[in-house]
Design a protein around this motif. Structure first.
Motif, PDB file in Angstrom:
ATOM      1  N   THR A  62       0.838  -1.205   0.000  1.00  0.00           N
ATOM      2  CA  THR A  62       0.000   0.000   0.000  1.00  0.00           C
ATOM      3  C   THR A  62       0.872   1.252   0.000  1.00  0.00           C
ATOM      4  OG1 THR A  62      -0.159  -0.085   2.420  1.00  0.00           O
ATOM      5  CG2 THR A  62      -1.944  -1.091   1.159  1.00  0.00           C
ATOM      6  N   GLU A  63       2.169   1.089   0.270  1.00  0.00           N
ATOM      7  CA  GLU A  63       3.083   2.220   0.175  1.00  0.00           C
ATOM      8  C   GLU A  63       4.519   1.703   0.115  1.00  0.00           C
ATOM      9  OE1 GLU A  63       4.501   6.303   2.512  1.00  0.00           O
ATOM     10  OE2 GLU A  63       3.510   4.683   3.601  1.00  0.00           O
ATOM     11  N   LEU A  64       5.319   2.367  -0.702  1.00  0.00           N
ATOM     12  CA  LEU A  64       6.772   2.192  -0.701  1.00  0.00           C
ATOM     13  C   LEU A  64       7.381   3.564  -0.463  1.00  0.00           C
ATOM     14  CD1 LEU A  64       7.229  -0.184  -3.763  1.00  0.00           C
ATOM     15  CD2 LEU A  64       7.699  -0.771  -1.389  1.00  0.00           C
ATOM     16  N   PHE A  65       8.307   3.649   0.472  1.00  0.00           N
ATOM     17  CA  PHE A  65       8.912   4.957   0.728  1.00  0.00           C
ATOM     18  C   PHE A  65      10.384   4.790   1.079  1.00  0.00           C
ATOM     19  CE2 PHE A  65       6.988   3.505   4.680  1.00  0.00           C
ATOM     20  CZ  PHE A  65       7.940   3.780   5.653  1.00  0.00           C
ATOM     21  N   LEU A  66      11.122   5.888   0.892  1.00  0.00           N
ATOM     22  CA  LEU A  66      12.571   5.901   1.084  1.00  0.00           C
ATOM     23  C   LEU A  66      12.916   6.853   2.228  1.00  0.00           C
ATOM     24  CD1 LEU A  66      15.363   5.000  -0.006  1.00  0.00           C
ATOM     25  CD2 LEU A  66      15.313   6.999  -1.509  1.00  0.00           C
ATOM     26  N   GLN A  78      14.243  10.601   7.659  1.00  0.00           N
ATOM     27  CA  GLN A  78      13.182  11.412   7.056  1.00  0.00           C
ATOM     28  C   GLN A  78      12.721  10.781   5.748  1.00  0.00           C
ATOM     29  OE1 GLN A  78      14.176  15.511   6.532  1.00  0.00           O
ATOM     30  NE2 GLN A  78      12.264  16.051   5.534  1.00  0.00           N
ATOM     31  N   VAL A  79      11.399  10.802   5.528  1.00  0.00           N
ATOM     32  CA  VAL A  79      10.839  10.262   4.287  1.00  0.00           C
ATOM     33  C   VAL A  79      11.119  11.260   3.162  1.00  0.00           C
ATOM     34  CG1 VAL A  79       8.767   9.453   3.119  1.00  0.00           C
ATOM     35  CG2 VAL A  79       9.045   9.053   5.580  1.00  0.00           C
ATOM     36  N   GLU A  99       5.641  12.204   2.613  1.00  0.00           N
ATOM     37  CA  GLU A  99       6.973  12.772   2.403  1.00  0.00           C
ATOM     38  C   GLU A  99       7.229  13.913   3.389  1.00  0.00           C
ATOM     39  OE1 GLU A  99       7.361  13.848  -1.677  1.00  0.00           O
ATOM     40  OE2 GLU A  99       7.214  11.786  -2.415  1.00  0.00           O
ATOM     41  N   GLY A 100       8.438  13.947   3.898  1.00  0.00           N
ATOM     42  CA  GLY A 100       8.817  14.960   4.869  1.00  0.00           C
ATOM     43  C   GLY A 100       8.666  14.521   6.309  1.00  0.00           C
ATOM     44  N   THR A 101       7.961  13.408   6.547  1.00  0.00           N
ATOM     45  CA  THR A 101       7.816  12.900   7.914  1.00  0.00           C
ATOM     46  C   THR A 101       9.168  12.396   8.428  1.00  0.00           C
ATOM     47  OG1 THR A 101       5.541  12.238   7.454  1.00  0.00           O
ATOM     48  CG2 THR A 101       6.596  11.263   9.373  1.00  0.00           C
ATOM     49  N   ARG A 102       9.480  12.725   9.656  1.00  0.00           N
ATOM     50  CA  ARG A 102      10.754  12.303  10.252  1.00  0.00           C
ATOM     51  C   ARG A 102      10.471  11.311  11.391  1.00  0.00           C
ATOM     52  NH1 ARG A 102      15.906  14.221  10.269  1.00  0.00           N
ATOM     53  NH2 ARG A 102      15.265  16.050   9.058  1.00  0.00           N
ATOM     54  N   TYR A 103      11.172  10.169  11.337  1.00  0.00           N
ATOM     55  CA  TYR A 103      11.034   9.147  12.370  1.00  0.00           C
ATOM     56  C   TYR A 103      12.236   9.241  13.301  1.00  0.00           C
ATOM     57  CZ  TYR A 103       7.195   7.228   9.653  1.00  0.00           C
ATOM     58  OH  TYR A 103       5.996   7.064   9.000  1.00  0.00           O
ATOM     59  N   GLU A 104      11.987   9.764  14.481  1.00  0.00           N
ATOM     60  CA  GLU A 104      13.066   9.984  15.445  1.00  0.00           C
ATOM     61  C   GLU A 104      13.036   8.904  16.528  1.00  0.00           C
ATOM     62  OE1 GLU A 104      13.297  14.834  14.917  1.00  0.00           O
ATOM     63  OE2 GLU A 104      12.124  13.971  16.563  1.00  0.00           O
ATOM     64  N   GLY A 105      13.727   9.158  17.640  1.00  0.00           N
ATOM     65  CA  GLY A 105      13.958   8.134  18.646  1.00  0.00           C
ATOM     66  C   GLY A 105      12.716   7.519  19.258  1.00  0.00           C
ATOM     67  N   SER A 106      11.626   8.261  19.356  1.00  0.00           N
ATOM     68  CA  SER A 106      10.426   7.738  20.005  1.00  0.00           C
ATOM     69  C   SER A 106       9.309   7.441  19.013  1.00  0.00           C
ATOM     70  CB  SER A 106       9.919   8.753  21.043  1.00  0.00           C
ATOM     71  OG  SER A 106       9.621  10.007  20.417  1.00  0.00           O
ATOM     72  N   HIS A 162      28.826   2.882   3.744  1.00  0.00           N
ATOM     73  CA  HIS A 162      28.194   3.690   4.787  1.00  0.00           C
ATOM     74  C   HIS A 162      26.675   3.627   4.654  1.00  0.00           C
ATOM     75  CE1 HIS A 162      32.062   5.366   5.969  1.00  0.00           C
ATOM     76  NE2 HIS A 162      32.321   5.603   4.690  1.00  0.00           N
ATOM     77  N   TYR A 163      25.986   3.642   5.801  1.00  0.00           N
ATOM     78  CA  TYR A 163      24.525   3.626   5.818  1.00  0.00           C
ATOM     79  C   TYR A 163      23.999   4.927   5.223  1.00  0.00           C
ATOM     80  CZ  TYR A 163      19.781   3.662   7.733  1.00  0.00           C
ATOM     81  OH  TYR A 163      18.419   3.734   7.883  1.00  0.00           O
ATOM     82  N   ALA A 164      23.142   4.791   4.199  1.00  0.00           N
ATOM     83  CA  ALA A 164      22.624   5.973   3.506  1.00  0.00           C
ATOM     84  C   ALA A 164      21.123   6.145   3.692  1.00  0.00           C
ATOM     85  CB  ALA A 164      22.941   5.894   2.010  1.00  0.00           C
ATOM     86  N   GLY A 165      20.469   5.199   4.357  1.00  0.00           N
ATOM     87  CA  GLY A 165      19.028   5.289   4.530  1.00  0.00           C
ATOM     88  C   GLY A 165      18.410   3.905   4.485  1.00  0.00           C
ATOM     89  N   ALA A 166      17.079   3.867   4.338  1.00  0.00           N
ATOM     90  CA  ALA A 166      16.376   2.587   4.325  1.00  0.00           C
ATOM     91  C   ALA A 166      15.217   2.656   3.343  1.00  0.00           C
ATOM     92  CB  ALA A 166      15.874   2.232   5.722  1.00  0.00           C
ATOM     93  N   LEU A 167      14.997   1.537   2.660  1.00  0.00           N
ATOM     94  CA  LEU A 167      13.862   1.381   1.771  1.00  0.00           C
ATOM     95  C   LEU A 167      12.792   0.601   2.516  1.00  0.00           C
ATOM     96  CD1 LEU A 167      12.599   1.621  -1.065  1.00  0.00           C
ATOM     97  CD2 LEU A 167      13.770  -0.501  -1.654  1.00  0.00           C
ATOM     98  N   CYS A 168      11.571   1.140   2.559  1.00  0.00           N
ATOM     99  CA  CYS A 168      10.507   0.550   3.369  1.00  0.00           C
ATOM    100  C   CYS A 168       9.301   0.226   2.496  1.00  0.00           C
ATOM    101  CB  CYS A 168      10.086   1.499   4.492  1.00  0.00           C
ATOM    102  SG  CYS A 168      11.444   1.971   5.599  1.00  0.00           S
ATOM    103  N   GLY A 169       8.696  -0.927   2.771  1.00  0.00           N
ATOM    104  CA  GLY A 169       7.481  -1.346   2.079  1.00  0.00           C
ATOM    105  C   GLY A 169       6.377  -1.648   3.084  1.00  0.00           C
ATOM    106  N   ARG A 170       5.225  -1.010   2.914  1.00  0.00           N
ATOM    107  CA  ARG A 170       4.109  -1.157   3.858  1.00  0.00           C
ATOM    108  C   ARG A 170       3.097  -2.166   3.305  1.00  0.00           C
ATOM    109  NH1 ARG A 170       2.270   2.552   7.508  1.00  0.00           N
ATOM    110  NH2 ARG A 170       3.509   4.188   6.502  1.00  0.00           N
ATOM    111  N   VAL A 171       2.720  -3.121   4.153  1.00  0.00           N
ATOM    112  CA  VAL A 171       1.705  -4.109   3.803  1.00  0.00           C
ATOM    113  C   VAL A 171       0.696  -4.168   4.953  1.00  0.00           C
ATOM    114  CG1 VAL A 171       1.229  -6.540   3.342  1.00  0.00           C
ATOM    115  CG2 VAL A 171       3.281  -5.488   2.410  1.00  0.00           C
ATOM    116  N   PRO A 172      -0.616  -4.073   4.685  1.00  0.00           N
ATOM    117  CA  PRO A 172      -1.595  -4.246   5.765  1.00  0.00           C
ATOM    118  C   PRO A 172      -1.482  -5.648   6.357  1.00  0.00           C
ATOM    119  CG  PRO A 172      -2.617  -3.259   3.828  1.00  0.00           C
ATOM    120  CD  PRO A 172      -1.255  -3.711   3.413  1.00  0.00           C
TER     121      PRO A 172
END
Length: 737
Positions: free
Chosen positions: A91-95, A101-102, A111-118, A174-184
Motif C-alpha cells: 500500500t506504500e513504498l517509501f525511502l 526522514q521520508v 513525504e517529509g515525515t521524520r522518524y526519530e527516537g520515540s 556507509h549507511y545511507a538510509g532505508a527502503l521501506c514497504g508497507r503491507v496491511p
C-alpha cells in the motif's frame, strides 16, 4: 471420562468421537496438511516481497542519477511506482534518508515525515542499524494510522495494523538510509484463512500468535498477530468477537481488531490454552482426540500448531490451525445410516411377522401360517424395505449427481471457478465431506488461476517495458554503433597521419644524419686548420722571442749590428711571409679569423719597420739604442698579441668541439623522436586492432538485441496465450487469493 466438559456437553461429543474414531488418521493428516500449506504460503509470500525490495534497493544503490535533486526524486519515484505496481499487497513504498526522514514515497502526504527516537519505526530502525552493521527487518504487526488512511488494496478487510519491510541502503560502505514497504497485516489473514476453502466452514480458524519475541518484547506470549476468522459477522453463523463471545467466565471481545487485543488464554484458568502453550514449548503440537482442549472461547477444539520465523523477522511466531471437535466428528457415514435403516427394517419386520404368526397360529393350519409369514416377509422386503432403501439410495445418488454435475462443468476446461457446492444441502455424511474437499480444491484452483492471471499480467506488463527498453536500447546501440564507426574512421585517419609523420620523421632523420656527417667533416677540417694556426702562432711566438734576444744583443754590442741586421732582414722577410700566410689563413677561417688578421697585419707592420730600420741603420747608428729599445717594447706587445691569438685559437677549438657535441645531441634527439614515433605507430596498430574488435562487438550486440527483441515477442505471444487459457475460467475478480 468427560474431563472439563461435563456429562451434558461431553457425552454427545464422546459418542461422535467413538462413532468416527477410525477417522483419526485422516483428521491428523488434514490438520498437518493445513498447517504445512499455510506455513509455506507465508514463507513464500515473504520471500517474494523481500525479492521486490531487494531488487528495488539494488536499482537505487547502483543507479547514478544525474541532474538536479528534483530530477533525482522523480526518477526514484518512478522506480518505487514500478515496484508498487508489481506487488499487489503493497500500500506504500517509501525511502528514508540517513536521518530517518521520508524523502520519496508513493503516498505523497507521507513525504517529509521524520522518524526519530520515540517514533513508531524507532525499534525497526535501531534493529536495522545494529552498531556498524546493517540488516533487513520485517517489523510488526504494529498500529499505524497511515495504513488506515491509505485504505485496502488487495484485502477485503482493513484496519491500521501494519507489517513493514525495512531494507538498509549502504553506499560506499556507509549507511545511507532505508527502503521501506508497507503491507496491511490483514494480508496475513487472507493468506492463511482462504475462507471459501475452509474444510470446517463453521468452526475452522487459522491464526498467528507470538511465540518468542525478540524485537517486539512488549508483546506477550500467545498474543494474536493476525485477524481471527471470527472477528466479525463475515465468517461466523453465531457470536463474533466484535459483538462478544459469551462464556461462563465472561465475554471475550475486541474493540478494533484481533491483533494485539486477544491473548489466547482459557477463560476458565486464565492460562494460555493447551494448544498455544504446547506449541510454544515444543515448537509443534498435534491433538485430534476426545475431549480436545479449551480455547479462548472455552469450546473444545482440536488441531495442529507450528512455529515459524519469516525471513528477516526477529520474532518467532506460532500458528494454530483448529476446528471445533463437534464439527470435525459430527459426520455420520452412509454406511452408518444404512446400518441404522437395516436395523429398523429388521426390527419392524420381526415385530410384524411375530404379530401375524400370533394371530394366525390358533385359527389356521401351521402350513398356512408358515406360508402367510413367508408371503408377508416377501412383500415387506419388496415393498416396504425396497421403498425405504430406494429413498435412501436416491438421497445418496442425488448428492453424487450434484457433485458430478459440478465437477463436469469445471472438468471441461471452461468452468466457473466462482461457484461452490453448498455443504448445507448435503447430508451429514461422506457426500458433505466430499463437497467440502471439492470446494477446497476449487478454491485452491481459483487461487492458482488468479495468481497465474496476475503473473501473466505482470509478465505482459514487464514484457511491454522490456520491449520498450529493448527498442530504446536498440536505438541507443545503433547510435553507439554509428559513433563507434565515426570514432574508428577518425582513428584510421589518425593512423594514416601517424604513418605519414613516421615516414617524414624517417626522412628527416636521414637528412639530419647526412647534414651531421657533412658538418662533422667540415668541423674536422676546421679543427685541423685551427690546429695548424695554433702551430703557426707558436712558431711566431718563438720567432718574436728570438727577435727580442737579438735586440738585446744589439744593445750589448754595436759591433755586431751588421750581422744582426742581416739576421733581422732575414727574420723580417720570414715574418712578412708568415704574416701573409696568417692573413690568408685568417681569411679562410672567416669571422673567427679576424683576430688572426689583426695579428698578421701587426706582424707585417713590424717586418716593414724592421726593414726600414735596417736600411736606415747606417744612417742612424747613433740612435740604434733608442730604436732597439722601441723594437724591444713593440716585440713585447707583439708577444702579448700572439698569446691572445693563441687563446683565440684554443677558444675556436673548444667552440668546434662544442659544435660537434651539439650535433651529436641533435642526432640523439632525432633518434628519440623517431623511436617515439615508432612506439606511437605500435600503439596505433593496437588501437586499430582494438577498434576493429569493438566494432565487431557492437555488431554482435546489435545482433543480440535483435535476438532479444524476437525472444521478447515470443514471450509476449506465450503470455497472451496463457491469458487466453486463464480467460476460459470465470474467476472472482475481487479476490486476489
Amino acid at each position: 471420562m468427560f474431563d472439563w466438559l461435563g456429562t451434558k456437553k461431553g457425552l454427545p461429543l464422546w459418542v461422535s468421537w467413538r462413532l468416527n474414531h477410525g477417522m483419526k488418521k485422516d483428521v491428523e493428516q488434514i490438520f498437518e496438511g493445513i498447517a504445512e500449506t499455510r506455513k509455506e504460503l507465508l514463507t513464500s509470500w515473504a520471500h517474494e516481497y523481500w525479492g521486490y525490495i531487494e531488487r528495488l534497493a539494488e536499482q537505487l544503490t547502483s543507479a547514478h542519477i544525474p541532474g538536479q535533486p528534483s530530477q533525482q526524486k522523480d526518477q526514484i519515484g518512478r522506480l518505487l511506482e514500478r515496484t508498487y505496481a508489481r506487488g499487489h499487497d503493497w500500500t506504500e513504498l517509501f525511502l528514508l534518508d540517513g536521518e530517518g526522514q521520508v524523502v520519496v514515497s508513493t503516498y505523497g502526504k507521507h513525504e517529509g515525515t521524520r522518524y526519530e527516537g520515540s517514533s513508531l519505526l524507532a525499534p525497526a530502525l535501531a534493529y536495522v542499524r545494529d552498531g556498524s552493521a546493517t540488516r533487513p527487518c520485517l517489523f510488526g504487526p504494529y498500529g499505524d494510522p497511515i495504513t488506515l488512511a491509505l485504505g485496502a488494496r488487495s484485502s477485503s478487510f482493513h484496519d491500521k495494523m501494519t507489517l513493514l519491510f525495512v531494507y538498509p541502503l549502504v553506499v560506499n560502505g556507509h549507511y545511507a538510509g532505508a527502503l521501506c514497504g508497507r503491507v496491511p497485516n490483514d494480508v496475513l489473514g487472507d493468506l492463511i484463512q482462504r475462507e471459501s476453502g475452509h474444510v470446517y466452514p463453521d468452526s475452522g480458524d487459522n491464526y498467528i500468535f507470538m511465540a518468542k519475541p525478540q524485537l517486539n518484547r512488549h508483546i506477550a506470549l500467545g498474543t494474536a498477530l493476525s485477524r481471527s476468522r471470527f472477528e466479525d459477522r463475515t465468517f461466523t453463523h453465531g457470536e463474533n468477537l466484535k459483538d462478544g463471545v459469551t462464556t461462563d467466565w465472561g465475554i471475550v471481545s475486541i474493540r478494533e481488531h484481533t491483533e494485539l487485543e486477544i491473548v489466547f488464554t482459557d477463560p476458565a484458568t486464565g492460562e494460555l490454552h493447551p494448544g498455544v502453550r504446547n506449541t510454544i514449548d515444543n515448537g509443534s503440537n498435534l491433538f485430534v482426540e476426545f475431549p480436545g482442549y479449551s480455547d479462548y472461547r472455552h469450546i473444545p477444539v482440536i488441531g495442529k500448531g507450528v512455529t515459524l520465523q519469516l525471513p528477516h523477522c526477529p520474532d518467532v511466531w506460532g500458528m494454530m490451525c483448529e476446528g471445533d471437535l463437534e464439527e470435525v466428528y459430527r459426520i455420520r457415514s452412509i454406511r452408518w445410516r444404512f446400518s441404522i435403516l437395516q436395523l429398523w427394517q429388521t426390527f419392524i419386520q420381526a415385530v410384524l411377522t411375530t404379530a401375524l404368526v400370533a394371530v394366525l397360529a390358533g385359527q389356521v393350519p401351521v402350513w398356512v401360517t408358515a406360508a402367510a409369514a413367508g408371503v408377508w416377509t416377501l412383500l415387506f422386503g419388496q415393498l416396504v424395505a425396497g421403498a425405504m432403501q430406494k429413498k435412501e439410495s436416491r438421497r445418496v445418488v442425488r448428492n453424487l449427481r450434484r457433485i458430478n454435475r459440478f465437477i463436469r462443468i469445471n472438468a471441461e476446461g471452461k468452468g466457473d471457478l466462482t461457484q461452490r457446492l453448498e455443504p448445507s444441502k448435503f447430508d451429514n455424511d461422506e457426500t458433505r465431506e466430499l463437497a467440502k474437499w471439492i470446494n477446497n480444491m476449487i478454491d485452491s484452483l481459483e487461487g492458482i488461476m488468479l495468481q497465474v492471471k496476475l503473473a501473466a499480467s505482470d509478465v505482459l506488463a514487464s514484457q511491454n517495458v522490456m520491449n520498450e527498453s529493448a527498442a530504446v536500447t536498440a536505438k541507443s546501440t545503433e547510435r553507439v554503433s554509428r559513433k563507434v564507426g565515426d570514432m574508428i574512421g577518425s582513428i584510421r585517419n589518425q593512423l594514416k597521419d601517424i604513418d605519414m609523420a613516421k615516414q617524414s620523421t624517417d626522412e628527416m632523420r636521414d637528412t639530419l644524419r647526412l647534414l651531421e656527417f657533412q658538418a662533422a667533416e667540415q668541423i674536422a677540417v676546421a679543427q685541423s686548420e685551427v690546429d695548424r694556426i695554433g702551430d703557426k702562432m707558436q712558431h711566431i711566438s718563438t720567432k718574436v722571442g728570438d727577435t727580442n734576444d737579438t735586440i738585446r744583443k744589439f744593445m750589448h754590442t754595436v759591433e755586431e749590428i751588421r750581422g744582426v741586421l742581416q739576421v733581422i732582414e732575414e727574420i723580417s722577410a720570414q715574418t712578412n711571409l708568415l704574416a701573409l700566410n696568417a692573413s690568408i689563413e685568417a681569411a679562410r677561417v672567416g669571422e673567427q679569423g679576424r683576430g688572426f688578421a689583426v695579428v698578421a697585419s701587426e706582424i707585417r707592420k713590424l717586418a716593414d719597420m724592421t726593414r726600414r730600420s735596417t736600411e736606415e741603420v747606417h744612417q742612424i747608428t747613433q740612435q740604434i739604442y733608442e730604436e732597439a729599445e722601441q723594437a724591444y717594447t713593440s716585440m713585447d706587445e707583439g708577444t702579448q698579441v700572439v698569446e691572445e691569438g693563441t687563446q683565440l685559437v684554443a677558444a675556436a677549438a673548444s667552440t668546434l668541439q662544442t659544435a660537434q657535441s651539439e650535433d651529436n645531441r641533435k642526432s640523439q634527439v632525432v633518434d628519440e623522436v623517431v623511436g617515439l614515433m615508432e612506439r606511437i605507430a605500435l600503439v596505433s596498430m593496437e588501437n586499430r586492432k582494438v577498434s576493429s574488435d569493438v566494432e565487431g562487438k557492437v555488431q554482435e550486440l546489435i545482433g543480440e538485441m535483435d535476438s532479444v527483441r524476437q525472444t521478447s515477442e515470443s514471450v509476449e505471444s506465450i503470455t497472451k496465450f496463457l491469458q487466453q487459457l486463464v480467460g476460459q475460467f470465470k474467476l472472482t475478480e475481487s479476490r486476489l487469493r
